[in-house]
Write an enzyme that holds these catalytic residues in place. Structure first.
Site, PDB file in Angstrom:
ATOM      1  N   ARG A 182       0.815  -1.228   0.000  1.00 28.30           N
ATOM      2  CA  ARG A 182       0.000   0.000   0.000  1.00 28.30           C
ATOM      3  C   ARG A 182       0.848   1.278   0.000  1.00 28.30           C
ATOM      4  O   ARG A 182       0.529   2.265   0.656  1.00 28.30           O
ATOM      5  CB  ARG A 182      -0.965   0.027   1.197  1.00 28.30           C
ATOM      6  N   SER A 191     -10.456  -0.244   3.318  1.00 27.30           N
ATOM      7  CA  SER A 191      -9.800  -0.669   4.559  1.00 27.30           C
ATOM      8  C   SER A 191      -9.254   0.528   5.320  1.00 27.30           C
ATOM      9  O   SER A 191      -8.542   1.357   4.755  1.00 27.30           O
ATOM     10  CB  SER A 191      -8.648  -1.624   4.254  1.00 27.30           C
ATOM     11  N   GLU A 214      -4.268   2.578   6.736  1.00 28.27           N
ATOM     12  CA  GLU A 214      -4.155   2.434   5.276  1.00 28.27           C
ATOM     13  C   GLU A 214      -4.765   3.671   4.611  1.00 28.27           C
ATOM     14  O   GLU A 214      -4.217   4.213   3.664  1.00 28.27           O
ATOM     15  CB  GLU A 214      -4.880   1.172   4.791  1.00 28.27           C
TER      16      GLU A 214
HETATM   17  C1  LIG Z   1     -15.475   0.173  -1.322  1.00 27.16           C
HETATM   18  C2  LIG Z   1     -13.972   0.343  -1.404  1.00 27.16           C
HETATM   19  C3  LIG Z   1     -13.165  -0.765  -1.643  1.00 27.16           C
HETATM   20  C4  LIG Z   1     -11.777  -0.625  -1.721  1.00 27.16           C
HETATM   21  N1  LIG Z   1     -11.010  -1.735  -1.961  1.00 27.16           N
HETATM   22  C5  LIG Z   1      -9.678  -1.613  -2.069  1.00 27.16           C
HETATM   23  C6  LIG Z   1      -8.858  -2.761  -2.348  1.00 27.16           C
HETATM   24  O1  LIG Z   1      -9.328  -3.872  -2.511  1.00 27.16           O
HETATM   25  N2  LIG Z   1      -7.522  -2.576  -2.448  1.00 27.16           N
HETATM   26  C7  LIG Z   1      -6.945  -1.355  -2.292  1.00 27.16           C
HETATM   27  O2  LIG Z   1      -5.712  -1.249  -2.409  1.00 27.16           O
HETATM   28  N3  LIG Z   1      -7.686  -0.259  -2.022  1.00 27.16           N
HETATM   29  C8  LIG Z   1      -9.031  -0.354  -1.908  1.00 27.16           C
HETATM   30  N4  LIG Z   1      -9.786   0.757  -1.630  1.00 27.16           N
HETATM   31  C9  LIG Z   1      -9.127   2.050  -1.338  1.00 27.16           C
HETATM   32  C10 LIG Z   1      -8.947   2.987  -2.549  1.00 27.16           C
HETATM   33  O3  LIG Z   1      -9.945   2.772  -3.522  1.00 27.16           O
HETATM   34  C11 LIG Z   1      -7.560   2.827  -3.171  1.00 27.16           C
HETATM   35  O4  LIG Z   1      -6.548   3.161  -2.247  1.00 27.16           O
HETATM   36  C12 LIG Z   1      -7.401   3.692  -4.424  1.00 27.16           C
HETATM   37  O5  LIG Z   1      -6.215   3.304  -5.080  1.00 27.16           O
HETATM   38  C13 LIG Z   1      -7.359   5.191  -4.131  1.00 27.16           C
HETATM   39  O6  LIG Z   1      -7.478   5.877  -5.366  1.00 27.16           O
HETATM   40  P1  LIG Z   1      -8.124   7.343  -5.427  1.00 27.16           P
HETATM   41  O7  LIG Z   1      -8.057   7.812  -6.829  1.00 27.16           O
HETATM   42  O8  LIG Z   1      -9.467   7.327  -4.809  1.00 27.16           O
HETATM   43  O9  LIG Z   1      -7.104   8.148  -4.530  1.00 27.16           O
HETATM   44  P2  LIG Z   1      -7.427   9.247  -3.405  1.00 27.16           P
HETATM   45  O10 LIG Z   1      -8.216   8.629  -2.313  1.00 27.16           O
HETATM   46  O11 LIG Z   1      -7.978  10.457  -4.036  1.00 27.16           O
HETATM   47  O12 LIG Z   1      -5.966   9.527  -2.867  1.00 27.16           O
HETATM   48  C14 LIG Z   1      -5.262   8.538  -2.138  1.00 27.16           C
HETATM   49  C15 LIG Z   1      -3.782   8.896  -2.156  1.00 27.16           C
HETATM   50  O13 LIG Z   1      -3.319   8.802  -3.497  1.00 27.16           O
HETATM   51  C16 LIG Z   1      -2.747  10.039  -3.899  1.00 27.16           C
HETATM   52  N5  LIG Z   1      -3.037  10.236  -5.322  1.00 27.16           N
HETATM   53  C17 LIG Z   1      -4.246  10.278  -5.934  1.00 27.16           C
HETATM   54  N6  LIG Z   1      -4.088  10.498  -7.250  1.00 27.16           N
HETATM   55  C18 LIG Z   1      -2.757  10.604  -7.471  1.00 27.16           C
HETATM   56  C19 LIG Z   1      -1.949  10.855  -8.614  1.00 27.16           C
HETATM   57  N7  LIG Z   1      -2.463  11.071  -9.835  1.00 27.16           N
HETATM   58  N8  LIG Z   1      -0.600  10.893  -8.452  1.00 27.16           N
HETATM   59  C20 LIG Z   1      -0.034  10.705  -7.232  1.00 27.16           C
HETATM   60  N9  LIG Z   1      -0.742  10.481  -6.110  1.00 27.16           N
HETATM   61  C21 LIG Z   1      -2.092  10.430  -6.235  1.00 27.16           C
HETATM   62  C22 LIG Z   1      -3.395  11.092  -3.024  1.00 27.16           C
HETATM   63  O14 LIG Z   1      -2.576  12.250  -2.915  1.00 27.16           O
HETATM   64  C23 LIG Z   1      -3.519  10.338  -1.709  1.00 27.16           C
HETATM   65  O15 LIG Z   1      -2.306  10.367  -1.000  1.00 27.16           O
HETATM   66  C24 LIG Z   1     -11.186   0.645  -1.550  1.00 27.16           C
HETATM   67  C25 LIG Z   1     -12.002   1.767  -1.319  1.00 27.16           C
HETATM   68  C26 LIG Z   1     -13.375   1.623  -1.253  1.00 27.16           C
HETATM   69  C27 LIG Z   1     -14.227   2.844  -1.029  1.00 27.16           C
END
Ligand SMILES: Cc1cc2nc3c(=O)[nH]c(=O)nc-3n(C[C@H](O)[C@H](O)[C@H](O)COP(=O)(O)OP(=O)(O)OC[C@H]3O[C@@H](n4cnc5c(N)ncnc54)[C@H](O)[C@@H]3O)c2cc1C
Length: 300
Positions: free
Chosen positions: A176, A224, A294
């Site tokens: 992660r 998570s 996380e």
């Molecule tokens: C129902 C549900 C299920 C999920 N299941 C999983 C799973 O199975 N596995 C898992 O790993 N995660 C899971 N997640 C968590 C989440 O979806 C992931 O961590 C996802 O990768 C976050 O992406 P985001 O675009 O929403 O990032 P954000 O939440 O907007 O940001 C998260 C982090 O990423 C950074 N970030 C965002 N975009 C960029 C970019 N372009 N460049 C650099 N940094 C960036 C942000 O600055 C921040 O630090 C789940 C979430 C939900 C709501």
């Protein structure tokens, strides 16, 4: 000073939003305002916004789908950069390679690849965020993470606006944790494995069904809350302590999955943080394990 850089940014990029509540842009539906939220539709727009913020001494933060973020109640100072427009492209290249913009949603990318007969991303079909967020978090499940599929990332430095290509040794992924601190990914080149389209789609459907049964996907949450400590599962420990359904203010431990916190009744970030502290204390006291977050917490 604050008003000057914001006014200048608004003049150059009129679609910038000032004092925009981030509760509108996170899956938790929680979070105070961003001084400025800009959807950059091109590299030039991203650089313009980043350089204006930097010149005024303001920090910049990159937001994806907000599906792993708890934004504190007083919001985020400085610039919040989000990607759109040209960052939503997917290009299929020869040799199983795919170049995708960082604003592409992961489920859409996984299905598009499956339909082209390209395998590798199936385990993360239920990760609701953007590709950029997946790279930053090394999104994954027990069955696979995105990191090993990444050949190259194009990224912009958040404090200077310079664009760089990250390859090989720059691409250190851990549990992660991606290789992007201080940078926003703009696009990535992935290498997938050619396979049978029908077989790959069947695997995708199986992962989608499993998630619907085991996760509260129709509630406001960020997946998570805690990382799994080595060899253990955070959800199991929290459940064993009887904390499923435990409520603080408008936040509660999901009755379906103990490692998820839900905003079930207008929760504030403060409610979620109080619940996080309570869970960590109980787990520390009863099991002697220090749970690590996380989800990422930002703002003030
Ligand atoms: C129902 C549900 C299920 C999920 N299941 C999983 C799973 O199975 N596995 C898992 O790993 N995660 C899971 N997640 C968590 C989440 O979806 C992931 O961590 C996802 O990768 C976050 O992406 P985001 O675009 O929403 O990032 P954000 O939440 O907007 O940001 C998260 C982090 O990423 C950074 N970030 C965002 N975009 C960029 C970019 N372009 N460049 C650099 N940094 C960036 C942000 O600055 C921040 O630090 C789940 C979430 C939900 C709501």
């Amino acid at each position: 000073m604050n008003r000057d850089w914001r006014a200048e940014l608004k003049r150059v990029l009129p679609h910038a939003l000032l004092d925009e509540p981030l509760s509108r842009h996170t899956t938790f539906k929680i979070g105070g305002p961003a001084d400025v939220l800009i959807d950059a539709r091109s590299v030039a727009e991203a650089q313009t916004a980043l350089r204006l913020a930097a010149a005024a001494g303001r920090p910049a933060f990159v937001l994806g789908w907000g599906s792993n973020l708890l934004v504190r109640d007083r919001g985020v100072r400085g610039l919040v950069l989000r990607l759109a427009g040209e960052f939503e492209r997917i290009d299929f290249l020869e040799g199983g390679r795919v170049r995708a913009g960082a604003a592409v949603r992961v489920p859409q990318l996984v299905v598009a690849c499956a339909q082209k007969g390209l395998s590798g991303l199936e385990p993360i079909v239920g990760v609701p965020g953007t590709l950029g967020g997946a790279l930053a978090m090394n999104a994954g499940t027990r069955d696979g993470e995105i990191g090993p599929l990444v050949l190259e990332i194009e990224a912009v430095d958040l404090s200077e606006g310079d664009v760089r290509r990250l390859v090989k040794d720059d691409l250190r992924f851990a549990y992660r944790e991606g290789p992007l601190r201080g940078r926003a990914a703009l696009s990535a080149l992935l290498r997938l494995k050619p396979g049978d389209k029908g077989d790959i789609m069947a695997v995708v459907s199986r992962y989608q069904r499993k998630r619907q049964q085991t996760q509260p996907i129709h509630t406001y949450n960020v997946g998570s809350t805690f990382k799994n400590p080595p060899g253990r599962f955070a959800a199991q420990m929290i459940e064993e302590l009887g904390l499923k359904g435990y409520v603080v203010g408008g936040a509660r431990v999901s009755p379906l999955h103990a490692n998820f916190i839900e905003n079930f009744a207008g929760a504030k970030a403060a409610d979620v943080l109080a619940l996080v502290d309570l869970i960590r204390e109980r787990v520390r006291a009863a099991i002697g394990v220090e749970l690590e977050l996380e989800m990422r917490v930002v703002g003030e």
